[in-house]
Motif scaffolding. Structure first.
Motif: not given
Length: 110
Positions: A56-79
């Motif tokens: 976060n290079n800004g001046s406000r708190t932010v929230e983010f999540g990562l999606t891992f796209v796993c090809g033939w397997s189900p995708d994963l989410w970091s929360g």
């Protein structure tokens, strides 16, 4: 369903210590990284482990999540992870099958 979800998360590790979950169908008010955020992504040489780190290079708190796209397997989410100005956080995931296809960060303002 719980057994399936546990099977999907085996081998997945979140740097913050929480367990990865199956990717959500959708998230309200999410957006790609803006000019006040930066993310870097990497995939292991064997293509099975993906890592994403956002700052976060800004001046406000932010929230983010990562999606891992796993090809033939189900995708994963970091929360969701919350990062204050000047802070970084990230996650890693292990994809089965054909490995990591891509890593996507989605942000939302708090």
């Amino acid at each position: 369903m719980r057994t399936s979800l546990r099977a999907l998360t085996v081998g997945a590790l979140l740097m913050t210590g929480a367990v990865l979950q199956a990717a959500p169908a959708g998230a309200a008010a999410m957006r790609p990284p803006g000019p006040a955020e930066s993310c870097s992504y990497s995939v292991s040489p064997d293509g099975k482990i993906g890592t994403g780190v956002c700052r976060n290079n800004g001046s406000r708190t932010v929230e983010f999540g990562l999606t891992f796209v796993c090809g033939w397997s189900p995708d994963l989410w970091s929360g969701y992870m919350t990062i204050a100005p000047g802070e970084s956080d990230g996650a890693s995931a292990t994809c089965g099958g054909t490995g990591v296809g891509s890593i996507v960060a989605d942000f939302r303002d708090l």
